[in-house]
Scaffold this active site. Structure first.
Site, PDB file in Angstrom:
ATOM      1  N   GLY A  14     -67.911  -0.521-112.098  1.00  0.00           N
ATOM      2  CA  GLY A  14     -66.508  -0.884-112.340  1.00  0.00           C
ATOM      3  C   GLY A  14     -66.101  -2.139-111.593  1.00  0.00           C
ATOM      4  CB  CYS A  15     -66.569  -3.200-108.091  1.00  0.00           C
ATOM      5  SG  CYS A  15     -65.691  -1.780-107.376  1.00  0.00           S
TER       6      CYS A  15
END
Length: 153
Positions: free
Chosen positions: A43-44
């Site tokens: 996600g990051c």
């Protein structure tokens, strides 16, 4: 204490990827400050790539963008190089920025509780006041939504 609309950009200092101090309140305004949990996680990575893809559009709108996590500057450097990121990344190893923005807290995953960074984004206007905050961010389409908010200023 959470950051509420109308509050001013806190004068906290984080560490740039090259190890130099970066005072957030000295960033060019408007400013987008986003917090993310950890370098090189799915996600990051997607979020940083999305902000990097739109970096020229943010610059054209006059906004600076900084992504912050508690990872050390050396981790940010490897993360940026691996994924060709162009967004500015900064380290908040002591947690002062996380505390000032109210993004450090209890999280849960697979029934386990732990302390961590809430994925959140803050948009500060030309006067240094918080215009909009996005909490518990879902990555898909987020960077574009932030860009649209910047362009609407």
């Amino acid at each position: 204490m959470p950051m509420d609309e109308g509050m001013t950009l806190p004068p906290v200092t984080v560490t740039a990827m090259d190890g130099t101090p970066m005072r957030l309140s000295d960033r060019p305004l408007p400013a987008v400050i986003y917090f993310y949990p950890k370098d090189d996680t799915s996600g990051c990575t997607r979020e940083a790539k999305d902000f990097s893809t739109l970096a020229d559009a943010f610059a054209a709108a006059g906004a600076s963008v900084v992504g912050i996590s508690k990872d050390p500057p050396s981790s940010h450097g490897k993360f940026a190089a691996k994924h060709a990121l162009t967004v500015t990344l900064a380290s908040d190893e002591d947690g002062s920025a996380c505390d000032a923005f109210g993004v450090w807290g209890e999280k849960q995953m697979y029934g386990r509780s732990y302390m961590g960074i809430e994925r959140a984004t803050f948009l500060f206007g030309a006067d240094g006041r918080l215009v909009r905050a996005w909490r518990k961010v879902k990555v898909a389409g987020h960077a574009q939504a932030v860009l649209e908010a910047v362009q609407a200023l």
